[in-house]
Motif scaffolding. Structure first.
Motif, PDB file in Angstrom:
ATOM      1  N   PHE A   1      -4.698  -5.328  15.482  1.00 41.26           N
ATOM      2  CA  PHE A   1      -5.919  -5.828  14.862  1.00 41.26           C
ATOM      3  C   PHE A   1      -5.498  -6.820  13.771  1.00 41.26           C
ATOM      4  O   PHE A   1      -5.285  -6.426  12.627  1.00 41.26           O
ATOM      5  CB  PHE A   1      -6.734  -4.682  14.253  1.00 41.26           C
ATOM      6  N   PRO A   2      -5.335  -8.106  14.118  1.00 39.75           N
ATOM      7  CA  PRO A   2      -4.879  -9.078  13.126  1.00 39.75           C
ATOM      8  C   PRO A   2      -5.735  -9.048  11.860  1.00 39.75           C
ATOM      9  O   PRO A   2      -6.958  -8.989  11.928  1.00 39.75           O
ATOM     10  CB  PRO A   2      -5.017 -10.421  13.849  1.00 39.75           C
ATOM     11  N   ARG A   3      -5.057  -9.053  10.711  1.00 41.04           N
ATOM     12  CA  ARG A   3      -5.644  -9.073   9.370  1.00 41.04           C
ATOM     13  C   ARG A   3      -6.247  -7.735   8.933  1.00 41.04           C
ATOM     14  O   ARG A   3      -6.952  -7.690   7.929  1.00 41.04           O
ATOM     15  CB  ARG A   3      -6.681 -10.193   9.227  1.00 41.04           C
ATOM     16  N   TYR A   4      -5.936  -6.649   9.628  1.00 41.69           N
ATOM     17  CA  TYR A   4      -6.448  -5.341   9.218  1.00 41.69           C
ATOM     18  C   TYR A   4      -5.324  -4.322   9.104  1.00 41.69           C
ATOM     19  O   TYR A   4      -4.438  -4.275   9.959  1.00 41.69           O
ATOM     20  CB  TYR A   4      -7.492  -4.812  10.212  1.00 41.69           C
ATOM     21  N   VAL A   5      -5.379  -3.493   8.057  1.00 40.29           N
ATOM     22  CA  VAL A   5      -4.438  -2.395   7.853  1.00 40.29           C
ATOM     23  C   VAL A   5      -5.256  -1.154   7.529  1.00 40.29           C
ATOM     24  O   VAL A   5      -6.175  -1.197   6.703  1.00 40.29           O
ATOM     25  CB  VAL A   5      -3.459  -2.691   6.690  1.00 40.29           C
ATOM     26  N   PHE A   6      -4.948  -0.050   8.190  1.00 40.88           N
ATOM     27  CA  PHE A   6      -5.602   1.221   7.914  1.00 40.88           C
ATOM     28  C   PHE A   6      -4.873   1.901   6.760  1.00 40.88           C
ATOM     29  O   PHE A   6      -3.649   1.832   6.677  1.00 40.88           O
ATOM     30  CB  PHE A   6      -5.546   2.141   9.144  1.00 40.88           C
ATOM     31  N   PHE A   7      -5.619   2.590   5.900  1.00 38.42           N
ATOM     32  CA  PHE A   7      -4.979   3.341   4.819  1.00 38.42           C
ATOM     33  C   PHE A   7      -5.848   4.516   4.415  1.00 38.42           C
ATOM     34  O   PHE A   7      -7.054   4.547   4.670  1.00 38.42           O
ATOM     35  CB  PHE A   7      -4.698   2.434   3.597  1.00 38.42           C
ATOM     36  N   LYS A   8      -5.206   5.523   3.838  1.00 40.64           N
ATOM     37  CA  LYS A   8      -5.926   6.661   3.269  1.00 40.64           C
ATOM     38  C   LYS A   8      -5.172   7.131   2.039  1.00 40.64           C
ATOM     39  O   LYS A   8      -3.992   6.820   1.854  1.00 40.64           O
ATOM     40  CB  LYS A   8      -6.099   7.792   4.277  1.00 40.64           C
ATOM     41  N   THR A   9      -5.871   7.869   1.217  1.00 41.13           N
ATOM     42  CA  THR A   9      -5.232   8.393   0.014  1.00 41.13           C
ATOM     43  C   THR A   9      -4.299   9.525   0.413  1.00 41.13           C
ATOM     44  O   THR A   9      -4.582  10.274   1.342  1.00 41.13           O
ATOM     45  CB  THR A   9      -6.284   8.906  -0.990  1.00 41.13           C
ATOM     46  N   SER A  10      -3.183   9.630  -0.263  1.00 41.17           N
ATOM     47  CA  SER A  10      -2.248  10.717   0.029  1.00 41.17           C
ATOM     48  C   SER A  10      -2.477  11.888  -0.913  1.00 41.17           C
ATOM     49  O   SER A  10      -2.041  12.995  -0.647  1.00 41.17           O
ATOM     50  CB  SER A  10      -0.802  10.227  -0.035  1.00 41.17           C
ATOM     51  N   LEU A  11      -3.168  11.629  -2.016  1.00 37.47           N
ATOM     52  CA  LEU A  11      -3.520  12.674  -2.973  1.00 37.47           C
ATOM     53  C   LEU A  11      -5.035  12.751  -3.057  1.00 37.47           C
ATOM     54  O   LEU A  11      -5.719  11.732  -3.000  1.00 37.47           O
ATOM     55  CB  LEU A  11      -2.955  12.351  -4.367  1.00 37.47           C
ATOM     56  N   GLN A  12      -5.580  13.940  -3.209  1.00 36.69           N
ATOM     57  CA  GLN A  12      -7.027  14.132  -3.230  1.00 36.69           C
ATOM     58  C   GLN A  12      -7.703  13.310  -4.325  1.00 36.69           C
ATOM     59  O   GLN A  12      -8.752  12.740  -4.121  1.00 36.69           O
ATOM     60  CB  GLN A  12      -7.350  15.615  -3.420  1.00 36.69           C
TER      61      GLN A  12
ATOM     62  N   LEU B   1       0.846  -1.206   0.000  1.00 30.29           N
ATOM     63  CA  LEU B   1       0.000   0.000   0.000  1.00 30.29           C
ATOM     64  C   LEU B   1       0.878   1.252   0.000  1.00 30.29           C
ATOM     65  O   LEU B   1       0.608   2.213  -0.720  1.00 30.29           O
ATOM     66  CB  LEU B   1      -0.947  -0.004   1.206  1.00 30.29           C
ATOM     67  N   GLN B   2       1.929   1.236   0.799  1.00 36.04           N
ATOM     68  CA  GLN B   2       2.837   2.383   0.847  1.00 36.04           C
ATOM     69  C   GLN B   2       3.553   2.574  -0.483  1.00 36.04           C
ATOM     70  O   GLN B   2       3.738   3.702  -0.931  1.00 36.04           O
ATOM     71  CB  GLN B   2       3.848   2.208   1.985  1.00 36.04           C
ATOM     72  N   GLN B   3       3.935   1.491  -1.143  1.00 38.83           N
ATOM     73  CA  GLN B   3       4.597   1.594  -2.446  1.00 38.83           C
ATOM     74  C   GLN B   3       3.659   2.169  -3.512  1.00 38.83           C
ATOM     75  O   GLN B   3       4.120   2.767  -4.478  1.00 38.83           O
ATOM     76  CB  GLN B   3       5.113   0.222  -2.891  1.00 38.83           C
ATOM     77  N   GLN B   4       2.367   1.996  -3.329  1.00 41.10           N
ATOM     78  CA  GLN B   4       1.391   2.543  -4.270  1.00 41.10           C
ATOM     79  C   GLN B   4       1.039   3.996  -3.959  1.00 41.10           C
ATOM     80  O   GLN B   4       0.201   4.579  -4.619  1.00 41.10           O
ATOM     81  CB  GLN B   4       0.109   1.704  -4.258  1.00 41.10           C
TER      82      GLN B   4
ATOM     83  N   THR C   1      -4.204  -5.310  -4.410  1.00 47.37           N
ATOM     84  CA  THR C   1      -2.884  -5.158  -3.793  1.00 47.37           C
ATOM     85  C   THR C   1      -2.456  -6.470  -3.149  1.00 47.37           C
ATOM     86  O   THR C   1      -3.248  -7.125  -2.467  1.00 47.37           O
ATOM     87  CB  THR C   1      -2.917  -4.031  -2.732  1.00 47.37           C
ATOM     88  N   ARG C   2      -1.213  -6.836  -3.366  1.00 47.85           N
ATOM     89  CA  ARG C   2      -0.675  -8.074  -2.781  1.00 47.85           C
ATOM     90  C   ARG C   2      -0.781  -8.013  -1.256  1.00 47.85           C
ATOM     91  O   ARG C   2      -0.369  -7.048  -0.633  1.00 47.85           O
ATOM     92  CB  ARG C   2       0.788  -8.253  -3.195  1.00 47.85           C
ATOM     93  N   GLY C   3      -1.373  -9.046  -0.668  1.00 53.37           N
ATOM     94  CA  GLY C   3      -1.564  -9.118   0.776  1.00 53.37           C
ATOM     95  C   GLY C   3      -2.958  -8.714   1.209  1.00 53.37           C
ATOM     96  O   GLY C   3      -3.406  -9.066   2.286  1.00 53.37           O
ATOM     97  N   VAL C   4      -3.678  -7.971   0.373  1.00 53.68           N
ATOM     98  CA  VAL C   4      -5.019  -7.501   0.720  1.00 53.68           C
ATOM     99  C   VAL C   4      -6.059  -8.468   0.170  1.00 53.68           C
ATOM    100  O   VAL C   4      -6.009  -8.859  -0.995  1.00 53.68           O
ATOM    101  CB  VAL C   4      -5.278  -6.078   0.154  1.00 53.68           C
ATOM    102  N   ALA C   5      -7.006  -8.859   1.013  1.00 43.88           N
ATOM    103  CA  ALA C   5      -8.108  -9.725   0.575  1.00 43.88           C
ATOM    104  C   ALA C   5      -9.254  -8.876   0.034  1.00 43.88           C
ATOM    105  O   ALA C   5      -9.832  -9.190  -0.993  1.00 43.88           O
ATOM    106  CB  ALA C   5      -8.592 -10.597   1.723  1.00 43.88           C
ATOM    107  N   ARG C   6      -9.569  -7.786   0.752  1.00 43.96           N
ATOM    108  CA  ARG C   6     -10.652  -6.887   0.312  1.00 43.96           C
ATOM    109  C   ARG C   6     -10.643  -5.606   1.139  1.00 43.96           C
ATOM    110  O   ARG C   6     -10.002  -5.533   2.191  1.00 43.96           O
ATOM    111  CB  ARG C   6     -12.001  -7.573   0.409  1.00 43.96           C
ATOM    112  N   VAL C   7     -11.361  -4.626   0.651  1.00 46.16           N
ATOM    113  CA  VAL C   7     -11.582  -3.394   1.401  1.00 46.16           C
ATOM    114  C   VAL C   7     -12.842  -3.622   2.232  1.00 46.16           C
ATOM    115  O   VAL C   7     -13.850  -4.125   1.726  1.00 46.16           O
ATOM    116  CB  VAL C   7     -11.755  -2.181   0.451  1.00 46.16           C
TER     117      VAL C   7
END
Length: 184
Positions: free
Chosen positions: A70-81, A40-43, A91-97
């Protein structure tokens, strides 16, 4: 108040009760939280995986280890509007949003700040503060030689626990490893 976004061909609604950027939640594949975080960070997403310090029994005594809060959860937000969250799904590692029906789950920055604060406080605590064995609490010995005996915790350090117990009508102080005791 909210807005609608096209997410992989589906129209999804985002709730927005605040001006600040919303955080989303990615549900990861088993034990791939750090892989999802890195990807996610690389994206270009701002991603966060809180870790929780806990004690684990080992042959060397009690050791502090860090696991996802929180096992199996990652928080994320957009860095650009204008950045879309659609690529997160593949994304590799992500099952779903995480979503509830057609409504994508969101979290405000103030809630995430509280999680960060809890993580910092917990991770700054020393091993004695994390132990369920606290002075004044009753414990039971797991050690085969003292199996079944109960005592009272007198003090706790990172390596040993001092216990007050009654043997043959007299009070005795015994110092043992953490793994030889359990809460009674």
């Amino acid at each position: 108040m909210g807005f609608t976004h096209d997410f992989d061909g589906e129209r999804c609604t985002f709730r927005t009760d605040e001006i600040e950027p919303l955080w989303f939640l990615a549900y990861t594949r088993p034990r791939l939280e750090t892989v999802a975080l890195q990807n996610l960070q690389q994206q270009g997403f701002d991603a966060y995986l809180p870790f929780y310090k806990r004690l684990k029994k080992s042959s060397a005594g009690m050791q502090a280890i860090f696991e996802p809060m929180f096992p199996r959860y990652v928080f994320f937000k957009t860095s650009l509007q204008a950045q879309s969250i659609a690529p997160v799904r593949s994304t590799r590692g992500v099952a779903r949003v995480v979503s509830f029906g057609h409504e994508i789950a969101t979290l405000g920055s103030h809630t995430l700040a509280a999680i960060r604060q809890l993580e910092q406080e917990r991770n700054a605590a020393d091993v004695a503060d994390l132990s369920v064995l606290r002075p004044g609490h009753s414990v039971r010995f797991c050690n085969p030689a003292l199996s079944g005996l109960k005592g009272l915790v007198k003090s706790v350090s990172s390596r040993r626990v001092t216990v007050l117990l009654e043997l043959m009508g007299r009070e005795q102080v015994v110092s043992v490893d953490h793994q030889q005791l359990e809460a009674a």
